[in-house]
Enzyme design. Sequence first.
Site, short mmCIF file in Angstrom:
data_model
loop_
_atom_site.label_atom_id
_atom_site.label_comp_id
_atom_site.label_asym_id
_atom_site.label_seq_id
_atom_site.Cartn_x
_atom_site.Cartn_y
_atom_site.Cartn_z
N GLY A 189 -43.54 -4.30 -12.20
CA GLY A 189 -44.45 -4.92 -11.25
C GLY A 189 -44.62 -4.07 -10.02
CB SER A 190 -46.10 -4.86 -6.77
OG SER A 190 -45.32 -5.93 -6.26
N PRO A 191 -44.05 -2.53 -6.13
CG PRO A 191 -44.47 -0.35 -5.37
CD PRO A 191 -45.14 -1.53 -6.03
N GLY A 194 -40.50 -5.56 -6.49
CA GLY A 194 -39.34 -4.79 -6.94
C GLY A 194 -38.21 -4.85 -5.92
CD GLU A 211 -40.24 1.73 -16.08
OE1 GLU A 211 -40.90 2.47 -15.32
OE2 GLU A 211 -39.58 2.17 -17.04
CB CYS A 245 -48.30 0.85 -13.50
SG CYS A 245 -47.59 1.33 -15.10
#
Length: 464
Positions: A189-191, A194, A211, A245
């Site tokens: 997913g998104s930072p 994350g 990831e 991504c």
Amino acid sequence: MENQILDVLSLQKSALLRLSTSSATERMEKLRKIESYLMQHKNELCDALYADFKKPASEVVIAEMLGVKREINHTIKHLKSWMKPQSVSTPLMLLGTKGLVQYEAKGLCLIISPWNYPFNLSICPLVHAIAAGNAVILKPSELSPATAAFIQKMISSLFDPSEVAVFEGDASVSTFLLEQKFDHIFFTGSPAIGKVVMAAAANHLTSVTLELGGKSPAIVGPDVNVEEAAAKIAWGKFLNNGQTCIAPDYLYLHEKNYYSFLKALEATVETFYGKNVAKSKDYARIVNRRHFDRIVSLLEDAKEKGAQVLFGGKTDADDCFIEPTVLIHCTPEMRIMQEEIFGPILPVMSYQDELQVTASIRQGDKPLALYVFSTNAEFNHYILDHTSSGTSVVNDCLIQFGHNELPFGGVNHSGIGKSGGHYGFVEFSNQKSVVIQRTNLLKNFYPPYGVKVRWMIDFVLKWL
């Protein structure tokens, strides 16, 4: 649902020893069941992904099914050798011993998967987790509900909950799951999310694979075949409506071929999707209105700050449609040059030399992917040596995700840990070191430390 989750966790904890000591044959049979179900329900999966965001059936096969089938077959082919303890060389100081790396299951694993490739990015890590002998709870994204329901149906028909279980639901389900003690968490997913996952994992000192994403650049050198490079970049950018991504997020064009490349890119987009993209059956949609509004706001901000739409730019909020769009005259202060776009808008900038490009890239966070297009090996090496990214490709886009023998993952802001092939198996395994003693030579170093022992210690210090 919280009680159901706790009940399943209890079942899975009780099954950990059985799963971790299962044979390669038993694990491979589980993977074959997934492959068989997938092939028998291909049309159902295509329907689910079309319902979620009008993903074309061909893209479902290419980007969802093929990747899972490939990962399963590759894992089945190599699993027996992956599971075998790996011998290592023996240092002279430990002469007479034997060293091994033994791969053991981490145990109870949580997989939280995204909405953009909701089947592939749920099942590929599941394949690795099963291959390594783990129990798994899988939380698919609520933003692709039809595919999540398909995954739930598939897993419940193939696996006992003590082995693999799926829990659907919104962010509150993920939050509750993250409060539980797992042995490994795999998140895609998104930072921003994350960081939340990593913080939650820290409470239990749980290992994580993250990831994530970021702004992945593409750099086109002065010597390329512009038609060929334009086609590859257009495919990599506009596949899945830019919701990939590792899609090229922005583009550097050398001033020598700046105009010729943009002309080729516009022609390529028309070839791919026709003059009226909204009527194309080969073009997906943005997943929901919230993401549509976010991407449109990036576009409007860029235009207000001086960016120009070279082609594209049409939108339809009711259909979550955004036309393939190329922006020129982009500058760093624009939000579109600061935030991951995750949509079908491609900002373009010109450059004169590679030093200018690499310096600019290094100013941002390390991306998940980097693409360089050139027939000049020296140019390619310079770009790769003077930048840092999780993955990179020379003269193409996206293909690194399909390479079974290479690790896939980010670096720092774009991810932690690796997946794919053997690297995915290792990610869900504890690499346990084992030393087998077959002599008693070390007794010569036991106390009392008399003259003889001290002489031997000094000898070892000098010569080993």
